[in-house]
Design an enzyme around this catalytic site. Sequence first.
Site, PDB file in Angstrom:
ATOM      1  N   ALA A  65      -5.083  -6.043  -7.278  1.00 58.86           N
ATOM      2  CA  ALA A  65      -5.568  -6.292  -8.638  1.00 58.86           C
ATOM      3  C   ALA A  65      -6.189  -4.999  -9.144  1.00 58.86           C
ATOM      4  O   ALA A  65      -6.617  -4.148  -8.355  1.00 58.86           O
ATOM      5  CB  ALA A  65      -6.596  -7.408  -8.609  1.00 58.86           C
ATOM      6  N   GLY A 108      -4.107  -7.962  -3.835  1.00 55.63           N
ATOM      7  CA  GLY A 108      -3.273  -8.845  -4.659  1.00 55.63           C
ATOM      8  C   GLY A 108      -1.797  -8.490  -4.577  1.00 55.63           C
ATOM      9  O   GLY A 108      -0.933  -9.341  -4.799  1.00 55.63           O
ATOM     10  N   GLU A 111      -0.635 -10.310  -1.637  1.00 53.18           N
ATOM     11  CA  GLU A 111      -0.634 -11.741  -1.994  1.00 53.18           C
ATOM     12  C   GLU A 111       0.534 -12.078  -2.919  1.00 53.18           C
ATOM     13  O   GLU A 111       1.140 -13.149  -2.804  1.00 53.18           O
ATOM     14  CB  GLU A 111      -1.963 -12.100  -2.661  1.00 53.18           C
ATOM     15  CG  GLU A 111      -3.129 -12.029  -1.675  1.00 53.18           C
ATOM     16  CD  GLU A 111      -4.475 -12.217  -2.340  1.00 53.18           C
ATOM     17  OE1 GLU A 111      -4.841 -11.361  -3.183  1.00 53.18           O
ATOM     18  OE2 GLU A 111      -5.154 -13.206  -2.049  1.00 53.18           O
ATOM     19  N   GLU A 131      -9.713  -6.004   0.531  1.00 57.02           N
ATOM     20  CA  GLU A 131     -10.791  -6.489  -0.341  1.00 57.02           C
ATOM     21  C   GLU A 131     -12.164  -6.359   0.304  1.00 57.02           C
ATOM     22  O   GLU A 131     -13.169  -6.192  -0.387  1.00 57.02           O
ATOM     23  CB  GLU A 131     -10.546  -7.966  -0.723  1.00 57.02           C
ATOM     24  CG  GLU A 131      -9.426  -8.196  -1.710  1.00 57.02           C
ATOM     25  CD  GLU A 131      -8.067  -8.404  -1.061  1.00 57.02           C
ATOM     26  OE1 GLU A 131      -7.894  -8.045   0.130  1.00 57.02           O
ATOM     27  OE2 GLU A 131      -7.168  -8.921  -1.747  1.00 57.02           O
TER      28      GLU A 131
HETATM   29  N1  DAK Z   1      -6.870  -0.780  -9.176  1.00 56.53           N
HETATM   30  C1  DAK Z   1      -6.988   0.168 -10.117  1.00 56.53           C
HETATM   31  N2  DAK Z   1      -6.548   1.429  -9.965  1.00 56.53           N
HETATM   32  C2  DAK Z   1      -5.974   1.746  -8.805  1.00 56.53           C
HETATM   33  C3  DAK Z   1      -5.805   0.796  -7.757  1.00 56.53           C
HETATM   34  C4  DAK Z   1      -6.283  -0.521  -7.987  1.00 56.53           C
HETATM   35  N3  DAK Z   1      -6.133  -1.510  -7.085  1.00 56.53           N
HETATM   36  N4  DAK Z   1      -5.200   1.412  -6.727  1.00 56.53           N
HETATM   37  C5  DAK Z   1      -4.994   2.671  -7.101  1.00 56.53           C
HETATM   38  N5  DAK Z   1      -5.456   2.889  -8.351  1.00 56.53           N
HETATM   39  C6  DAK Z   1      -5.454   4.119  -9.121  1.00 56.53           C
HETATM   40  C7  DAK Z   1      -6.580   5.049  -8.698  1.00 56.53           C
HETATM   41  O1  DAK Z   1      -7.787   4.679  -9.308  1.00 56.53           O
HETATM   42  C8  DAK Z   1      -6.047   6.360  -9.195  1.00 56.53           C
HETATM   43  O2  DAK Z   1      -6.250   6.443 -10.580  1.00 56.53           O
HETATM   44  P1  DAK Z   1      -6.851   7.785 -11.278  1.00 56.53           P
HETATM   45  O3  DAK Z   1      -8.116   8.070 -10.566  1.00 56.53           O
HETATM   46  O4  DAK Z   1      -5.761   8.814 -11.018  1.00 56.53           O
HETATM   47  O5  DAK Z   1      -6.995   7.405 -12.710  1.00 56.53           O
HETATM   48  C9  DAK Z   1      -4.562   6.252  -8.947  1.00 56.53           C
HETATM   49  O6  DAK Z   1      -4.282   4.849  -8.858  1.00 56.53           O
HETATM   50  C10 DAK Z   1      -4.137   6.897  -7.663  1.00 56.53           C
HETATM   51  O7  DAK Z   1      -4.956   6.379  -6.633  1.00 56.53           O
HETATM   52  P2  DAK Z   1      -5.644   7.298  -5.504  1.00 56.53           P
HETATM   53  O8  DAK Z   1      -6.065   8.596  -6.093  1.00 56.53           O
HETATM   54  O9  DAK Z   1      -6.675   6.463  -4.837  1.00 56.53           O
HETATM   55  O10 DAK Z   1      -4.390   7.550  -4.560  1.00 56.53           O
HETATM   56  P3  DAK Z   1      -4.330   7.718  -2.973  1.00 56.53           P
HETATM   57  O11 DAK Z   1      -2.915   8.095  -2.678  1.00 56.53           O
HETATM   58  O12 DAK Z   1      -5.426   8.611  -2.474  1.00 56.53           O
HETATM   59  O13 DAK Z   1      -4.621   6.250  -2.377  1.00 56.53           O
HETATM   60  C11 DAK Z   1      -4.399   3.845  -2.257  1.00 56.53           C
HETATM   61  C12 DAK Z   1      -3.732   5.187  -2.637  1.00 56.53           C
HETATM   62  C13 DAK Z   1      -3.465   2.720  -2.738  1.00 56.53           C
HETATM   63  C14 DAK Z   1      -4.548   3.758  -0.737  1.00 56.53           C
HETATM   64  C15 DAK Z   1      -5.799   3.760  -2.924  1.00 56.53           C
HETATM   65  O14 DAK Z   1      -5.641   3.999  -4.309  1.00 56.53           O
HETATM   66  C16 DAK Z   1      -6.459   2.437  -2.748  1.00 56.53           C
HETATM   67  O15 DAK Z   1      -7.068   2.175  -1.714  1.00 56.53           O
HETATM   68  N6  DAK Z   1      -6.392   1.590  -3.798  1.00 56.53           N
HETATM   69  C17 DAK Z   1      -7.150   0.337  -3.833  1.00 56.53           C
HETATM   70  C18 DAK Z   1      -6.537  -0.699  -2.925  1.00 56.53           C
HETATM   71  C19 DAK Z   1      -7.354  -1.980  -2.932  1.00 56.53           C
HETATM   72  O16 DAK Z   1      -8.550  -1.990  -2.598  1.00 56.53           O
HETATM   73  N7  DAK Z   1      -6.704  -3.067  -3.313  1.00 56.53           N
HETATM   74  C20 DAK Z   1      -7.369  -4.386  -3.368  1.00 56.53           C
HETATM   75  C21 DAK Z   1      -7.944  -4.580  -4.751  1.00 56.53           C
HETATM   76  S1  DAK Z   1      -8.767  -6.144  -4.902  1.00 56.53           S
HETATM   77  C22 DAK Z   1      -7.381 -13.209  -7.786  1.00 56.53           C
HETATM   78  C23 DAK Z   1      -6.141 -12.652  -7.644  1.00 56.53           C
HETATM   79  C24 DAK Z   1      -6.003 -11.436  -7.016  1.00 56.53           C
HETATM   80  C25 DAK Z   1      -7.111 -10.739  -6.558  1.00 56.53           C
HETATM   81  C26 DAK Z   1      -8.356 -11.297  -6.695  1.00 56.53           C
HETATM   82  C27 DAK Z   1      -8.511 -12.543  -7.326  1.00 56.53           C
HETATM   83  N8  DAK Z   1      -7.581 -14.475  -8.416  1.00 56.53           N
HETATM   84  C28 DAK Z   1      -6.318 -15.231  -8.791  1.00 56.53           C
HETATM   85  C29 DAK Z   1      -8.793 -15.090  -8.501  1.00 56.53           C
HETATM   86  C30 DAK Z   1      -6.900  -9.455  -5.932  1.00 56.53           C
HETATM   87  C31 DAK Z   1      -7.877  -8.571  -5.623  1.00 56.53           C
HETATM   88  C32 DAK Z   1      -7.501  -7.244  -5.175  1.00 56.53           C
HETATM   89  O17 DAK Z   1      -6.346  -6.906  -5.016  1.00 56.53           O
END
Ligand code: DAK
Length: 257
Positions: A65, A108, A111, A131
């Site tokens: 997400a 997400g 998921e 998460e």
């Molecule tokens: N959200 C927003 N932006 C993201 C992102 C994300 N999940 N993942 C990557 N980006 C963005 C980064 O912010 C960055 O943007 P700028 O800074 O350039 O503007 C760009 O993508 C490149 O990312 P990185 O610079 O971090 O790139 P790296 O190669 O160093 O790392 C990475 C890639 C994918 C390992 C890293 O970006 C990362 O760890 N991303 C976050 C992964 C994460 O934590 N995902 C879980 C998010 S929580 C629900 C439904 C669904 C959900 C919840 C509730 N309901 C139905 C109630 C889901 C929740 C989640 O998924």
Amino acid sequence: MAYETILTEVRGNVGLVTINRPKAYNALNSTVMSELVDALAVFDADDAVGAMVLAGSEKAFAAGADIKEMSGKTAVDMFKGSFVDSWDAIRAIRKPVIAAVSGYALGGGCELAMLCDMIVASESAKFGQPEINLGIIPGAGGTQRLARTVGKFLAMEMVLNNRTLSAAEAANFGLVNRVVPVEGFVDAAVSLAQEIAERAPTAVQIGKEAVNHAFETTLAEGVAVERRLFQLLFSTEDRTEGMNAFVEKRKANWTGK
Ligand code: DAK
């Protein structure tokens, strides 16, 4: 219809939906989710489409997400938002949806792949539920679907300690149907979807419903539901055609009736 964050096309009898937010690793913001729901529903209603593929890019299926969008939300926002409804709407799609996963399928994104009916993974695919690093847990079925798919112990490690799975590990634990080279990974998913799209359409959709029922109920009730669905298919023209074609040693001509 023109979309902002996804691309759509029809290949043969397959509806292909590609998430297209390359600058954010295909993070699933509310626009992506509502556009996905719309595009999948359009294909679901199109008789020329028998199955769908939901793909990302080579680098990312989806990195979860959109954390930037989610960071300012309150509990009530999360409760009320249409973001939640989108996941239920995707779950309600009747035709098979195959996820074509390459690169990151995190949070997400993982998921969303698990909401699909089959997963074709490229050799670079990485599945994870990070998460916990954000002080939350999966919110779109991850804890439940992972536990049912890879088992309790690995699910615990993924949810509590951000253990990620390579494509090979995911295949080993039954999380993906097949692993293919990065080059052509979408084509591989489309060709699997095309094979399914050429089968008896009503039986395919009822088969999806029956298998999904396994996750909702006891074995006895699931078998009873399967029996009713099986009996229902005996009222279809395709059932008569399929059996006649076998007896007459010819290819069946499915009509979906
Ligand atoms: N959200 C927003 N932006 C993201 C992102 C994300 N999940 N993942 C990557 N980006 C963005 C980064 O912010 C960055 O943007 P700028 O800074 O350039 O503007 C760009 O993508 C490149 O990312 P990185 O610079 O971090 O790139 P790296 O190669 O160093 O790392 C990475 C890639 C994918 C390992 C890293 O970006 C990362 O760890 N991303 C976050 C992964 C994460 O934590 N995902 C879980 C998010 S929580 C629900 C439904 C669904 C959900 C919840 C509730 N309901 C139905 C109630 C889901 C929740 C989640 O998924």
